[in-house]
Design a protein around this motif. Structure first.
Motif, PDB file in Angstrom:
ATOM      1  N   ASN A 135      24.224  89.521 -44.698  1.00  0.00           N
ATOM      2  CA  ASN A 135      25.324  89.210 -45.704  1.00  0.00           C
ATOM      3  C   ASN A 135      24.776  89.862 -46.970  1.00  0.00           C
ATOM      4  OD1 ASN A 135      25.872  86.914 -44.025  1.00  0.00           O
ATOM      5  ND2 ASN A 135      24.394  85.763 -44.774  1.00  0.00           N
ATOM      6  N   ASP A 136      23.487  90.279 -47.635  1.00  0.00           N
ATOM      7  CA  ASP A 136      22.772  91.189 -48.590  1.00  0.00           C
ATOM      8  C   ASP A 136      23.310  92.488 -48.683  1.00  0.00           C
ATOM      9  OD1 ASP A 136      20.840  91.027 -50.726  1.00  0.00           O
ATOM     10  OD2 ASP A 136      20.006  92.194 -49.911  1.00  0.00           O
ATOM     11  N   LEU A 137      23.710  92.888 -47.673  1.00  0.00           N
ATOM     12  CA  LEU A 137      24.297  94.690 -47.270  1.00  0.00           C
ATOM     13  C   LEU A 137      26.282  94.365 -47.260  1.00  0.00           C
ATOM     14  CD1 LEU A 137      23.281  96.389 -44.696  1.00  0.00           C
ATOM     15  CD2 LEU A 137      22.584  96.878 -46.372  1.00  0.00           C
ATOM     16  N   ASN A 138      26.333  93.600 -47.404  1.00  0.00           N
ATOM     17  CA  ASN A 138      27.792  92.684 -47.534  1.00  0.00           C
ATOM     18  C   ASN A 138      27.936  93.139 -49.561  1.00  0.00           C
ATOM     19  OD1 ASN A 138      29.502  93.339 -45.067  1.00  0.00           O
ATOM     20  ND2 ASN A 138      28.309  91.297 -44.595  1.00  0.00           N
ATOM     21  N   ASN A 139      27.057  92.478 -49.366  1.00  0.00           N
ATOM     22  CA  ASN A 139      27.555  92.184 -50.998  1.00  0.00           C
ATOM     23  C   ASN A 139      27.063  93.366 -51.866  1.00  0.00           C
ATOM     24  OD1 ASN A 139      27.424  89.330 -51.485  1.00  0.00           O
ATOM     25  ND2 ASN A 139      25.896  89.017 -51.184  1.00  0.00           N
ATOM     26  N   SER A 140      26.168  93.946 -51.878  1.00  0.00           N
ATOM     27  CA  SER A 140      25.856  95.013 -51.985  1.00  0.00           C
ATOM     28  C   SER A 140      26.862  96.169 -51.911  1.00  0.00           C
ATOM     29  CB  SER A 140      24.676  95.549 -51.744  1.00  0.00           C
ATOM     30  OG  SER A 140      23.774  95.029 -51.715  1.00  0.00           O
ATOM     31  N   PHE A 141      27.452  96.206 -50.911  1.00  0.00           N
ATOM     32  CA  PHE A 141      28.972  97.132 -50.744  1.00  0.00           C
ATOM     33  C   PHE A 141      29.888  96.836 -50.585  1.00  0.00           C
ATOM     34  CE2 PHE A 141      25.277  99.197 -48.565  1.00  0.00           C
ATOM     35  CZ  PHE A 141      24.970 100.905 -49.239  1.00  0.00           C
ATOM     36  N   GLU A 142      30.138  95.760 -51.310  1.00  0.00           N
ATOM     37  CA  GLU A 142      31.538  94.858 -51.683  1.00  0.00           C
ATOM     38  C   GLU A 142      32.682  95.865 -51.985  1.00  0.00           C
ATOM     39  OE1 GLU A 142      33.031  91.118 -53.387  1.00  0.00           O
ATOM     40  OE2 GLU A 142      31.573  91.800 -53.884  1.00  0.00           O
ATOM     41  N   ARG A 143      32.182  96.830 -52.978  1.00  0.00           N
ATOM     42  CA  ARG A 143      33.472  97.343 -53.669  1.00  0.00           C
ATOM     43  C   ARG A 143      33.177  98.895 -52.901  1.00  0.00           C
ATOM     44  NH1 ARG A 143      31.503 102.113 -56.002  1.00  0.00           N
ATOM     45  NH2 ARG A 143      29.383 102.475 -56.665  1.00  0.00           N
ATOM     46  N   TYR A 144      33.369  98.806 -51.550  1.00  0.00           N
ATOM     47  CA  TYR A 144      33.084 100.062 -51.230  1.00  0.00           C
ATOM     48  C   TYR A 144      33.696  99.337 -49.679  1.00  0.00           C
ATOM     49  CZ  TYR A 144      29.252 102.368 -52.966  1.00  0.00           C
ATOM     50  OH  TYR A 144      28.449 103.286 -53.736  1.00  0.00           O
ATOM     51  N   ASN A 145      35.345  99.839 -49.861  1.00  0.00           N
ATOM     52  CA  ASN A 145      36.491  99.742 -48.602  1.00  0.00           C
ATOM     53  C   ASN A 145      36.209  99.982 -47.226  1.00  0.00           C
ATOM     54  OD1 ASN A 145      37.837  97.877 -51.135  1.00  0.00           O
ATOM     55  ND2 ASN A 145      38.883  99.778 -51.369  1.00  0.00           N
ATOM     56  N   ASN A 146      35.213 101.612 -47.614  1.00  0.00           N
ATOM     57  CA  ASN A 146      35.120 101.588 -46.065  1.00  0.00           C
ATOM     58  C   ASN A 146      34.138 101.563 -45.799  1.00  0.00           C
ATOM     59  OD1 ASN A 146      33.839 103.428 -47.889  1.00  0.00           O
ATOM     60  ND2 ASN A 146      34.006 105.807 -47.548  1.00  0.00           N
ATOM     61  N   VAL A 147      33.108 100.554 -46.204  1.00  0.00           N
ATOM     62  CA  VAL A 147      31.810 100.184 -45.385  1.00  0.00           C
ATOM     63  C   VAL A 147      32.295  99.286 -44.886  1.00  0.00           C
ATOM     64  CG1 VAL A 147      29.593 100.216 -46.124  1.00  0.00           C
ATOM     65  CG2 VAL A 147      30.368 101.672 -47.121  1.00  0.00           C
ATOM     66  N   HIS A 148      31.633  99.217 -43.515  1.00  0.00           N
ATOM     67  CA  HIS A 148      31.615  97.972 -42.801  1.00  0.00           C
ATOM     68  C   HIS A 148      30.346  98.192 -42.232  1.00  0.00           C
ATOM     69  CE1 HIS A 148      35.759  98.914 -42.753  1.00  0.00           C
ATOM     70  NE2 HIS A 148      35.795  99.887 -42.491  1.00  0.00           N
ATOM     71  N   CYS A 149      29.857  96.404 -42.060  1.00  0.00           N
ATOM     72  CA  CYS A 149      28.586  95.869 -42.433  1.00  0.00           C
ATOM     73  C   CYS A 149      28.271  94.430 -40.812  1.00  0.00           C
ATOM     74  CB  CYS A 149      27.380  95.462 -43.143  1.00  0.00           C
ATOM     75  SG  CYS A 149      27.479  96.601 -45.103  1.00  0.00           S
ATOM     76  N   TYR A 150      27.392  95.355 -40.171  1.00  0.00           N
ATOM     77  CA  TYR A 150      27.082  94.099 -38.596  1.00  0.00           C
ATOM     78  C   TYR A 150      25.888  93.676 -38.661  1.00  0.00           C
ATOM     79  CZ  TYR A 150      32.272  94.881 -38.214  1.00  0.00           C
ATOM     80  OH  TYR A 150      33.721  95.067 -38.769  1.00  0.00           O
ATOM     81  N   THR A 151      25.397  92.740 -37.682  1.00  0.00           N
ATOM     82  CA  THR A 151      23.957  93.051 -37.364  1.00  0.00           C
ATOM     83  C   THR A 151      24.837  93.280 -36.059  1.00  0.00           C
ATOM     84  OG1 THR A 151      25.008  90.651 -36.110  1.00  0.00           O
ATOM     85  CG2 THR A 151      23.484  90.178 -37.942  1.00  0.00           C
ATOM     86  N   LEU A 152      23.862  94.142 -34.917  1.00  0.00           N
ATOM     87  CA  LEU A 152      23.856  94.657 -34.076  1.00  0.00           C
ATOM     88  C   LEU A 152      24.228  94.047 -32.979  1.00  0.00           C
ATOM     89  CD1 LEU A 152      23.801  97.092 -32.832  1.00  0.00           C
ATOM     90  CD2 LEU A 152      21.835  96.868 -31.456  1.00  0.00           C
ATOM     91  N   HIS A 153      24.324  92.347 -33.076  1.00  0.00           N
ATOM     92  CA  HIS A 153      24.667  92.003 -31.385  1.00  0.00           C
ATOM     93  C   HIS A 153      26.073  92.020 -31.931  1.00  0.00           C
ATOM     94  CE1 HIS A 153      20.241  90.925 -31.114  1.00  0.00           C
ATOM     95  NE2 HIS A 153      20.965  91.242 -30.576  1.00  0.00           N
ATOM     96  N   LYS A 154      26.355  90.994 -34.024  1.00  0.00           N
ATOM     97  CA  LYS A 154      27.639  90.966 -33.885  1.00  0.00           C
ATOM     98  C   LYS A 154      28.972  92.404 -33.336  1.00  0.00           C
ATOM     99  CE  LYS A 154      31.318  88.805 -35.769  1.00  0.00           C
ATOM    100  NZ  LYS A 154      31.845  87.389 -35.898  1.00  0.00           N
ATOM    101  N   TYR A 155      27.893  93.033 -33.264  1.00  0.00           N
ATOM    102  CA  TYR A 155      29.007  94.645 -32.664  1.00  0.00           C
ATOM    103  C   TYR A 155      28.544  94.876 -31.657  1.00  0.00           C
ATOM    104  CZ  TYR A 155      30.829  99.087 -33.505  1.00  0.00           C
ATOM    105  OH  TYR A 155      31.969 100.377 -33.460  1.00  0.00           O
ATOM    106  N   ALA A 156      28.712  94.149 -31.109  1.00  0.00           N
ATOM    107  CA  ALA A 156      28.005  94.672 -29.676  1.00  0.00           C
ATOM    108  C   ALA A 156      29.293  93.675 -29.005  1.00  0.00           C
ATOM    109  CB  ALA A 156      26.618  94.198 -28.869  1.00  0.00           C
ATOM    110  N   LEU A 157      28.879  92.515 -29.663  1.00  0.00           N
ATOM    111  CA  LEU A 157      31.032  91.503 -28.869  1.00  0.00           C
ATOM    112  C   LEU A 157      31.872  92.062 -29.299  1.00  0.00           C
ATOM    113  CD1 LEU A 157      29.409  87.389 -29.639  1.00  0.00           C
ATOM    114  CD2 LEU A 157      30.196  88.874 -28.282  1.00  0.00           C
ATOM    115  N   LEU A 158      32.153  92.597 -30.674  1.00  0.00           N
ATOM    116  CA  LEU A 158      33.029  93.622 -30.825  1.00  0.00           C
ATOM    117  C   LEU A 158      33.878  94.797 -29.733  1.00  0.00           C
ATOM    118  CD1 LEU A 158      32.611  93.337 -34.623  1.00  0.00           C
ATOM    119  CD2 LEU A 158      34.374  92.023 -33.786  1.00  0.00           C
ATOM    120  N   ILE A 159      32.615  95.582 -29.595  1.00  0.00           N
ATOM    121  CA  ILE A 159      33.270  96.842 -28.921  1.00  0.00           C
ATOM    122  C   ILE A 159      33.262  96.553 -27.294  1.00  0.00           C
ATOM    123  CG2 ILE A 159      31.955  97.965 -30.752  1.00  0.00           C
ATOM    124  CD1 ILE A 159      30.579  98.297 -28.794  1.00  0.00           C
ATOM    125  N   ASN A 160      32.723  95.389 -27.074  1.00  0.00           N
ATOM    126  CA  ASN A 160      32.114  95.170 -25.100  1.00  0.00           C
ATOM    127  C   ASN A 160      33.458  94.197 -24.673  1.00  0.00           C
ATOM    128  OD1 ASN A 160      31.122  94.859 -22.735  1.00  0.00           O
ATOM    129  ND2 ASN A 160      29.462  94.351 -23.613  1.00  0.00           N
TER     130      ASN A 160
END
Length: 523
Positions: free
Chosen positions: A41-66
């Protein structure tokens, strides 16, 4: 692979932004993975203006790709129930989970590893090309999680590792600092230049925290420079909890009077040190945000299982949780029928009919399993469920019901202008103007029962707690403890003396001696 090993408060995120702006501003896909939701959540706030940056927990990302159908992620209580049930059934826990379409977080990570290894082309289509993969807080990941990260590295043109071995505090899930230390010492890793100036903590906090963590042998002796920031560190000892409570109440009232806009963190590694203070806050009408008991109780889960059974996407799974809750998993007839179901899932309705025939299920709630009444009518007829009303979105009823534990658990927000109480582990990634760390009594913190490695881990926990402070830090202990609290806890009881039947006595934590700090008595 590049690595930035940086101490607390030295602008690691700012440095990462500078690297992206300088070298990867034209990248189309920058992926940042971290361990906790709070950090992401902190990373998403810090990189809010970066359209090319995507932040996830590893577990959330694992669910997306599996490539998985909808599987329910089990809570601790649900894991405990199903483990006991699998023993009664004499069926492998993983087999039972697969039959019921549920999994643990560890199973999710392991499943993602298997998926990528067995389906490289398919996995590539789901992951896509990653221009830059940044792993934040690398020390927080255990061996299995690092194995998944290693597979993801193969899909990235560039990889940057961020972390701090001194902040490795998740040993209870088998995360350790050694892997990060190994990467840092590898000849194949490029060290990222960094100023290593602490912008967060006062110089006094940096100095005593540095003295503490240097006592550990399993670590990298890294740069950590003073930022010329003024602050205060106080080490205090009171005779008993009442004296400590009175001092904290007095100090909080002074802070509210003189610095009403400032934030406060009340921390401890053991609940028995924090709970008496929170009771004193309640008695004195001082409001605070309590993160100590955000895990749902059995009674709350009981209500949620009924909600999921009635309105969710996996009603049978939640009926099974209720079955375990009612302690029906010892019924011989039920066990035999469940074994048949595991071999042939088409028998689910027949098994459900048997489960609902048992006395605990012969209540009005069971009738809703088929009728699924209007939600407003349901809450009107069953007011005990109303505590969850605000966490349910009728427009996406099934999904919000399935995610209600996550939504409810994360509904409490950190108060940036008030008092927050939590364990030190939960405070990682947070910061406050004023930090109180309680329970610094030998036998509690540290607790030497588990040996040297455990002491180094506890030093890291205290180090993390201390470095949350932006302005002022209080390290507090008391001599006298309730015997019942000490006897029922995991404390090293050999470090305590007796003062009658109801009182045990303990001395100041040896961590204070290691920092060379002078202890002041609370009068």
């Amino acid at each position: 692979m590049e690595i930035l090993l940086a101490a607390p408060g030295t602008g690691k995120t700012t440095k990462t932004k500078a690297i992206i702006d300088e070298r990867f501003k034209d990248a189309s896909n920058i992926l940042i993975l971290s361990f906790t939701n709070a950090t992401v959540n902190d990373l998403n706030n810090s990189f809010e203006r970066y359209n090319n940056v995507h932040c996830y927990t590893l577990h959330k990302y694992a669910l997306l790709i599996n490539h998985l159908p909808e599987h329910h992620i089990l809570s601790k209580l649900e894991i405990t129930y199903l483990e006991k049930f699998s023993e009664k059934l004499n069926v492998n826990f993983n087999v039972l989970c697969e039959t019921l379409r549920c999994m643990t977080f560890d199973m999710m990570i392991s499943g993602s590893i298997t998926f990528i290894r067995s389906n490289p082309i398919y996995a590539e289509s789901r992951i896509g090309h990653i221009d830059l993969l940044i792993v934040d807080e690398f020390q927080d990941f255990n061996e299995t999680e690092r194995s998944l990260l290693a597979l993801l590295f193969e899909y990235a043109s560039d990889v940057i590792i961020l972390g701090d071995d001194d902040q490795s505090i998740y040993g209870f899930k088998n995360a350790d600092p050694e892997a990060l230390i190994g990467i840092y010492n590898s000849e194949d890793s490029l060290k990222i230049p960094h100023e290593h100036i602490c912008y967060r903590c006062p110089d006094e906090v940096v100095s005593c925290s540095s003295n503490l963590i240097k006592m550990n042998t399993t670590r990298i002796d890294k740069e950590w420079h003073l930022g010329d920031k003024k602050g205060e560190v106080q080490v205090l000892q009171g005779k008993n909890q009442e004296v400590v409570n009175a001092y904290i109440i007095k100090t909080l009232n002074e802070l509210r009077r003189d610095f009403s806009d400032e934030s406060v963190l009340i921390l401890s590694s053991v609940k028995i040190a924090t709970l008496p203070v929170l009771r004193a806050l309640d008695e004195n009408g001082i409001g605070y945000t309590n993160f100590m008991n955000k895990d749902l109780s059995k009674s709350e889960f009981y209500l949620i299982w009924w909600l999921r059974a009635i309105y969710g996407t996996q009603p049978f799974l939640n009926v099974v949780f209720l079955l375990c809750h009612f302690k029906l998993h010892s019924k011989v007839k039920l066990i035999e029928k469940f074994k048949d179901y595991i071999k042939n899932t088409s028998l689910q309705n027949e098994l459900l009919y048997l489960i609902l025939s048992y006395e605990p299920f012969k209540i009005p709630l069971s009738e809703y399993l088929n009728t699924k009444p209007d939600l407003n009518i349901f809450f009107k007829d069953n007011p005990e469920f109303v505590i969850f009303r605000d966490y349910i979105d009728e427009a996406s009823l099934s999904r919000s019901i399935e995610e209600i534990v996550k939504i409810y658990s994360e509904s409490t927000s950190f108060d940036n202008h008030g008092i927050n109480a939590m364990t030190i582990h939960k405070s990682k990634g947070l910061q406050a103007d004023n930090v109180f760390i309680l329970g610094l009594t030998e036998g509690l913190f540290p607790n030497k029962k588990e040996g040297t490695d455990n002491i180094e881990s506890q030093r890291r926990v205290l180090f993390v707690g201390m470095t949350r402070a932006l302005k002022r830090l209080w390290l507090i202990s008391c001599i006298e403890w309730d015997s019942a609290d000490i006897q029922s806890s995991m404390a090293d009881k050999s470090q305590f003396g007796f003062k009658g039947r109801q009182i045990m006595t303990g001395k100041m934590s040896s961590f204070i001696d290691e920092m060379g700090l002078r202890v002041k008595p609370i009068r």
